[in-house]
Scaffold this active site. Structure first.
Site, PDB file in Angstrom:
ATOM      1  N   ASP A   1      -0.464   4.393   0.773  1.00 12.20           N
ATOM      2  CA  ASP A   1      -0.909   5.387   1.759  1.00 12.20           C
ATOM      3  C   ASP A   1      -0.156   5.162   3.065  1.00 12.20           C
ATOM      4  O   ASP A   1       0.378   4.069   3.320  1.00 12.20           O
ATOM      5  CB  ASP A   1      -2.409   5.304   1.981  1.00 12.20           C
ATOM      6  CG  ASP A   1      -2.836   4.055   2.728  1.00 12.20           C
ATOM      7  OD1 ASP A   1      -2.529   2.953   2.240  1.00 12.20           O
ATOM      8  OD2 ASP A   1      -3.458   4.155   3.805  1.00 12.20           O
TER       9      ASP A   1
ATOM     10  N   HIS B   1       4.265   3.603  12.280  1.00  9.53           N
ATOM     11  CA  HIS B   1       3.159   4.349  12.900  1.00  9.53           C
ATOM     12  C   HIS B   1       3.658   5.327  13.970  1.00  9.53           C
ATOM     13  O   HIS B   1       2.847   6.041  14.550  1.00  9.53           O
ATOM     14  CB  HIS B   1       2.100   3.420  13.526  1.00  9.53           C
ATOM     15  CG  HIS B   1       1.326   2.626  12.546  1.00  9.53           C
ATOM     16  ND1 HIS B   1       0.055   2.168  12.794  1.00  9.53           N
ATOM     17  CD2 HIS B   1       1.624   2.191  11.289  1.00  9.53           C
ATOM     18  CE1 HIS B   1      -0.396   1.478  11.755  1.00  9.53           C
ATOM     19  NE2 HIS B   1       0.553   1.483  10.827  1.00  9.53           N
TER      20      HIS B   1
ATOM     21  N   HIS C   1       0.853  -1.197   0.000  1.00 10.10           N
ATOM     22  CA  HIS C   1       0.000   0.000   0.000  1.00 10.10           C
ATOM     23  C   HIS C   1       0.878   1.233   0.000  1.00 10.10           C
ATOM     24  O   HIS C   1       1.952   1.246   0.601  1.00 10.10           O
ATOM     25  CB  HIS C   1      -0.985   0.002   1.176  1.00 10.10           C
ATOM     26  CG  HIS C   1      -0.369   0.042   2.532  1.00 10.10           C
ATOM     27  ND1 HIS C   1       0.031   1.230   3.142  1.00 10.10           N
ATOM     28  CD2 HIS C   1      -0.086  -0.938   3.429  1.00 10.10           C
ATOM     29  CE1 HIS C   1       0.518   0.968   4.348  1.00 10.10           C
ATOM     30  NE2 HIS C   1       0.473  -0.345   4.540  1.00 10.10           N
TER      31      HIS C   1
ATOM     32  N   ASP D   1       6.523   1.018   6.016  1.00  9.49           N
ATOM     33  CA  ASP D   1       5.090   0.688   6.024  1.00  9.49           C
ATOM     34  C   ASP D   1       4.317   1.680   5.159  1.00  9.49           C
ATOM     35  O   ASP D   1       3.839   2.677   5.667  1.00  9.49           O
ATOM     36  CB  ASP D   1       4.601   0.716   7.472  1.00  9.49           C
ATOM     37  CG  ASP D   1       3.146   0.343   7.620  1.00  9.49           C
ATOM     38  OD1 ASP D   1       2.631  -0.376   6.756  1.00  9.49           O
ATOM     39  OD2 ASP D   1       2.519   0.785   8.603  1.00  9.49           O
TER      40      ASP D   1
ATOM     41  N   GLU E   1      -5.158   1.622   3.076  1.00 11.06           N
ATOM     42  CA  GLU E   1      -5.025   0.546   4.071  1.00 11.06           C
ATOM     43  C   GLU E   1      -4.959   1.095   5.487  1.00 11.06           C
ATOM     44  O   GLU E   1      -5.561   0.546   6.407  1.00 11.06           O
ATOM     45  CB  GLU E   1      -3.783  -0.297   3.762  1.00 11.06           C
ATOM     46  CG  GLU E   1      -3.687  -1.594   4.553  1.00 11.06           C
ATOM     47  CD  GLU E   1      -3.055  -1.433   5.932  1.00 11.06           C
ATOM     48  OE1 GLU E   1      -3.240  -2.340   6.783  1.00 11.06           O
ATOM     49  OE2 GLU E   1      -2.385  -0.410   6.158  1.00 11.06           O
ATOM     50  N   GLU E   2      -4.238   2.196   5.671  1.00 10.10           N
ATOM     51  CA  GLU E   2      -4.045   2.723   7.020  1.00 10.10           C
ATOM     52  C   GLU E   2      -5.329   3.294   7.615  1.00 10.10           C
ATOM     53  O   GLU E   2      -5.450   3.400   8.836  1.00 10.10           O
ATOM     54  CB  GLU E   2      -2.950   3.794   7.023  1.00 10.10           C
ATOM     55  CG  GLU E   2      -1.561   3.310   6.611  1.00 10.10           C
ATOM     56  CD  GLU E   2      -0.925   2.364   7.609  1.00 10.10           C
ATOM     57  OE1 GLU E   2      -1.595   1.953   8.584  1.00 10.10           O
ATOM     58  OE2 GLU E   2       0.253   2.017   7.418  1.00 10.10           O
TER      59      GLU E   2
END
Length: 454
Positions: free
Chosen positions: A92, A423, A90, A123, A156-157
């Site tokens: 995003d 994150h 992903h 990520d 996705e996030e």
């Protein structure tokens, strides 16, 4: 003349990979227009599409998904009769949080102490670059031995389910014999790992109302119900004294029987302050892979700076509940909603809004593709055997793909080892890990093609 080993080919491609990752990280592709312009996600999607076209992918398309975002698709045909492998990542990213806490700009890939720092570097923009590296190395070493589909998700996030709904409406699009999800990570830097389980999640916003408007705390405090105090008490009901998640009716005693996570290592990885204890009971693996976990991820209330002596009429919080394999995310949502409404103090009015949901996932690690991946990882990480672990995070698409393509084998790998701090502020990726996992993926595709020809 002897062709050089594929490992040397990947090593020679790393400078290009770094440059491309820097370009991709530069897009502020947070899939929430309330935080960043939608144009940033659109630009990132176009970059991904152009990268696929440059690698001779066919049918490259920006898919408008039901949540208002775009996923990028492309198809690279392989030899006649070859199996089809779907590669997922992903583009995003999570918001950067407190930009002042970053040691370098979050959307500027910066090398420091042997790592590359930037939001999305691990990520999962790095995951897309990993796929490109593996495919380029194979093309330079005789060709890609399988047909390849690539899907790069755009939300996705946020957990808004756009790609899941699109895939359900177009079930032929992502059909494959094997699916490689490039969005997890090694248990530890340098230890090759596939992820066997993922916790699902549900995301709720809860609003508490107690008054028609704010009141002077001196004139009314002590009798008038304060919505912020009610919210705090309500949120406190979600944890026992030892920190265990306590949602009425939700089981919290499941045990993990695989690879264990030593407490001392976890404290170091989580950067727990000296003297501060961990929460919950059971092993660390029980708590982060096999049991539900609730987190208050945001609260709307007056900031300290500029606060006035007032009782708050309304307060709001966003709550994330991680749901382990064996539990249903929809049922967990209902239990959490009922709990919040049942535990409101003083008759406070409670409204609950669901903003995201994804089911937990359990892979079949006995499938033949795992044998091919184990061989590939052992070659890419000399002296190490492939390990199987859980992951506390969620990838909602996995269950959708498993339901749509029950015969497909699904493997989860990626760049998000503990030092990556996904994150969080100062997210980074290890270039050595990127190189080794790209090699592992290339060798896997070759091994898998060979296994299907036997």
């Amino acid at each position: 003349m002897t062709a050089r080993p594929i490992s040397e080919t990947i090593a020679s491609l790393m400078p290009r990979a770094k440059a491309e990752l820097a370009e991709l990280v530069a897009f502020q592709s947070v899939a929430d227009p309330a935080q960043f312009p939608k144009s940033e996600c659109e630009a990132a999607a176009n970059w991904v599409a152009d990268a696929l076209r440059a690698e001779d992918f066919q049918d490259v398309a920006l898919l408008d998904t039901p949540d208002g975002t775009q996923s990028v698709y492309g198809f690279l045909p392989g030899p006649a009769g070859a199996p089809t492998v779907l590669l997922y990542a992903h583009y995003d990213v999570q918001p950067p949080l407190d930009e002042s806490a970053w040691l370098s700009p979050p959307f500027e890939l910066t090398e420091r102490d042997g790592r590359w720092y930037g939001r999305g570097s691990a990520d999962c923009k790095g995951g897309f670059i990993m796929h490109l590296l593996a495919l380029r190395a194979l093309k330079a070493d005789g060709g890609v031995p399988v047909s390849v589909k690539v899907i790069a998700e755009g939300s996705e996030e946020q957990g808004t389910g756009g790609l899941e709904r699109y895939a359900e409406a177009h079930p032929e699009l992502l059909a494959a014999d094997t699916i490689v999800i490039g969005d997890t990570g090694n248990f530890r830097l340098g230890l090759p790992t596939v992820t066997a389980t993922l916790r699902g999640m549900t995301m709720l916003r809860v609003t508490v109302d107690t008054l028609e408007g704010n009141l002077h705390s001196g004139q009314f405090g002590g009798a008038a119900p304060d919505a912020l105090a009610a919210l705090i008490q309500l949120l406190a009901s979600l944890r026992a004294e030892d920190g265990t998640t306590t949602v009425d009716g939700l089981a919290t005693d499941t045990e993990w029987d695989g690879l264990q996570y030593p407490e001392a290592e976890f404290r170091k990885d989580a950067k727990v302050l000296d003297g501060v204890g961990l929460i919950g009971t059971g092993t660390v693996a029980d708590r982060i892979w096999a049991r539900p976990a609730v987190t208050v991820i945001g609260i709307d209330c007056p900031p300290v700076v500029g606060a006035t002596p007032s009782l708050q009429a309304s307060a709001r919080a966003q709550i994330s509940l991680r749901v382990p394999p064996g539990q249903d995310a929809a049922a967990a949502t209902e239990l959490l909603t009922a709990h919040l409404k049942a535990h409101a103090p003083w008759g406070a009015r409670v409204a609950v809004e669901q903003v995201g949901q994804g089911q937990p996932f359990r892979a079949d690690t006995s499938s033949p593709a795992y044998t091919s991946m184990a061989q590939a990882m052992e070659a890419a990480y000399p002296g190490e055997k492939m390990q199987t672990s859980g992951m506390g995070g969620s990838i909602p698409l996995c269950n959708t793909l498993a339901a749509l393509y029950p015969q497909a084998e699904i493997l989860l790998i990626g760049l998000s080892e503990p030092e990556a701090q996904i994150h969080a502020v100062n997210e980074s990726v290890s270039p050595e890990e990127l190189e080794r996992l790209s090699l592992a993926e290339a060798l896997f595709l070759r091994n898998y093609a060979e296994s299907r020809r036997v």
